[in-house]
Design a protein around this motif. Sequence first.
Motif, short mmCIF file in Angstrom:
data_model
loop_
_atom_site.label_atom_id
_atom_site.label_comp_id
_atom_site.label_asym_id
_atom_site.label_seq_id
_atom_site.Cartn_x
_atom_site.Cartn_y
_atom_site.Cartn_z
N LEU A 277 50.02 66.75 63.42
CA LEU A 277 48.60 66.43 63.63
C LEU A 277 48.11 65.41 62.60
O LEU A 277 48.40 65.52 61.41
N SER A 278 47.36 64.42 63.07
CA SER A 278 46.74 63.44 62.18
C SER A 278 45.23 63.50 62.36
O SER A 278 44.74 63.48 63.50
N LEU A 279 44.49 63.57 61.27
CA LEU A 279 43.03 63.60 61.34
C LEU A 279 42.48 62.19 61.26
O LEU A 279 42.94 61.39 60.44
N PRO A 280 41.49 61.85 62.07
CA PRO A 280 40.80 60.57 61.88
C PRO A 280 39.98 60.61 60.59
O PRO A 280 39.68 61.70 60.08
N HIS A 281 39.67 59.48 60.07
CA HIS A 281 38.85 59.36 58.85
C HIS A 281 39.41 60.20 57.69
O HIS A 281 38.69 61.00 57.07
N PRO A 282 40.70 60.05 57.39
CA PRO A 282 41.28 60.85 56.29
C PRO A 282 40.63 60.56 54.94
O PRO A 282 40.73 61.39 54.03
N GLU A 283 39.96 59.41 54.81
CA GLU A 283 39.31 59.06 53.55
C GLU A 283 38.16 60.01 53.21
O GLU A 283 37.69 60.06 52.07
N LEU A 284 37.70 60.79 54.20
CA LEU A 284 36.60 61.72 53.97
C LEU A 284 37.05 63.00 53.28
O LEU A 284 36.22 63.79 52.83
N CYS A 285 38.35 63.21 53.20
CA CYS A 285 38.87 64.40 52.51
C CYS A 285 38.71 64.23 51.00
O CYS A 285 39.09 63.21 50.44
N ARG A 286 38.16 65.24 50.35
CA ARG A 286 37.87 65.16 48.92
C ARG A 286 38.97 65.73 48.04
O ARG A 286 38.87 65.69 46.81
N VAL A 287 39.99 66.30 48.64
CA VAL A 287 41.08 66.90 47.86
C VAL A 287 41.91 65.79 47.22
O VAL A 287 42.27 64.82 47.88
N ARG A 288 42.21 65.95 45.93
CA ARG A 288 42.98 64.96 45.19
C ARG A 288 44.25 65.60 44.62
O ARG A 288 44.27 66.06 43.48
N ALA B 134 28.23 63.74 59.18
CA ALA B 134 27.26 62.87 58.53
C ALA B 134 27.49 61.39 58.81
O ALA B 134 26.65 60.55 58.45
N LEU B 135 28.62 61.05 59.44
CA LEU B 135 28.91 59.65 59.73
C LEU B 135 27.94 59.09 60.77
O LEU B 135 27.58 59.78 61.74
N GLU B 136 27.52 57.86 60.57
CA GLU B 136 26.72 57.16 61.57
C GLU B 136 27.68 56.35 62.43
O GLU B 136 28.28 55.36 61.98
N LEU B 137 27.84 56.76 63.70
CA LEU B 137 28.82 56.15 64.59
C LEU B 137 28.17 55.76 65.91
O LEU B 137 27.19 56.39 66.34
N ALA C 212 27.72 55.77 69.90
CA ALA C 212 27.71 56.96 70.75
C ALA C 212 29.10 57.33 71.25
O ALA C 212 29.49 58.52 71.24
N GLN C 213 29.87 56.34 71.70
CA GLN C 213 31.19 56.64 72.26
C GLN C 213 32.14 57.17 71.19
O GLN C 213 32.89 58.11 71.44
N GLN C 214 32.09 56.57 69.99
CA GLN C 214 32.94 57.05 68.90
C GLN C 214 32.53 58.45 68.46
O GLN C 214 33.38 59.29 68.15
N ARG C 215 31.21 58.70 68.44
CA ARG C 215 30.73 60.04 68.07
C ARG C 215 31.21 61.08 69.07
O ARG C 215 31.67 62.17 68.68
N GLU C 216 31.13 60.76 70.35
CA GLU C 216 31.57 61.68 71.38
C GLU C 216 33.07 61.96 71.25
O GLU C 216 33.51 63.11 71.38
N HIS C 217 33.84 60.91 70.98
CA HIS C 217 35.29 61.06 70.84
C HIS C 217 35.63 61.93 69.62
O HIS C 217 36.50 62.83 69.71
N LEU C 218 34.95 61.71 68.48
CA LEU C 218 35.22 62.48 67.27
C LEU C 218 34.82 63.95 67.45
O LEU C 218 35.56 64.86 67.07
N ASP C 219 33.65 64.18 68.05
CA ASP C 219 33.20 65.55 68.28
C ASP C 219 34.15 66.29 69.20
O ASP C 219 34.44 67.48 69.01
N SER C 220 34.66 65.58 70.22
CA SER C 220 35.61 66.19 71.15
C SER C 220 36.91 66.55 70.43
O SER C 220 37.49 67.63 70.67
N PHE C 221 37.36 65.67 69.53
CA PHE C 221 38.59 65.94 68.76
C PHE C 221 38.40 67.19 67.90
O PHE C 221 39.28 68.07 67.85
#
Length: 403
Positions: free
Chosen positions: A78-89, A255-258, A260-269
């Motif tokens: 599995l790969s998550l979109p927007h991996p840069e949002l992860c705060r774990v270092r 919290a991302l401003e996306l 509409a189509q990208q928001r729908e795709h991310l929420d569905s994921f």
Amino acid sequence: ANKFTSLTWSFCLFMLQGKGLFAKRSIKKGETIFIERPLVSAQFLWNTLYKYKACEYCLRALETAEGNARRLSGIPGLSLPHPELCRVRPEQHQACPQCQVMYCSSECRQAAADQYHQALCLGPSEEDPDHPINKLKDAWRSMHYPPETSSIMLMAKMVAMVKQAKDKAHLQKLFTHFCSRTANEEEEIAHKLLGEQFRGQLALLHSLFTEALYDERLGRWFVPEGFRSLFALVGTNGQGIGTSSLSQWVHACDALELPAQQREHLDSFIDQLYKDIEKETGDFLNCEGSGLFLLQSSCNHSCIPNAEVSFPDNNFLLHLSALCDINQGEEICISYLDCCQRDRSRHSRHKILRENYLFVCSCPKCVSQMDELDVTSEEEEEEEGVAEGETEGDEMEDEMTDV
């Protein structure tokens, strides 16, 4: 001072009176009343065993959001979109050089060593099942099955903290700030925590606890009465702590401003991810533990609370926030019940609070419902019917009753 040495007490917002917190000025809905770190905290032992990886000190989740999602969903690629949002270092994580338990940072590793870990470090015996501390952990797990509500390691860390403290009397005095009980109440709480059918197991835990941690300067904690009082303390004052790198990632995605189509795709994921997790893992998503918080433990209960606890920093830092506007002089109350329990009848709520916390609630909601019949919900009646139909042998096989 390291990053967790200080805690924020907004003294302009509240004052402590006996066992209760009261607003010193008007507090607005959503306002943070205070931020507090625990005096002591510990991850639940079953949670650790099931590979929920958390900082041994602050309980911060150590898995990346993607690693967390892969384990919980059972989808290794599995790969998550927007991996840069992860705060774990992971590059900042450090292990104890002796026993290899993990911390999220050098600050946490040092804080643990300074406060308690020197007394609890097993060194090369970390995986030795015959080490006294491991025998204590195994005994606890055999008595306290998930979902967990407390941990014997809270008590172990209390002992270790006093052992390592320069001012041992001061630290012991801090622990006395938590509510004390009579001997009968302590016994009732201890047996509620373990389950009545495990009455004999308390003696076994006491023996293993003494073997692993005895210190003559803390003799009163190692006699049966003192050990039982520690049980009552953690049973009635322990605050659950939950952390999750995946949850933090999801909130960041929300919290991302996306477009509409990208928001729908991310929420569905994300929706599909949670379905996969529910199918594979169920409801147990977080690194979970409990802690003792001096201020939070002073908050009284209400069935219509005006404040709530959260852990938005993904570690053990507790935030108490206002659920509604709170007037000057008004008591700040939290709920000891979850949302579903608060929706039950007055009689049902009183039953839960009386059995688990040994008090009768007289909050405005309970007072307004005094004329209601003392009947439990249909769900409880069904549960009671099942319980009445059980044989004595079945009762002996039941898992521990949680507080």
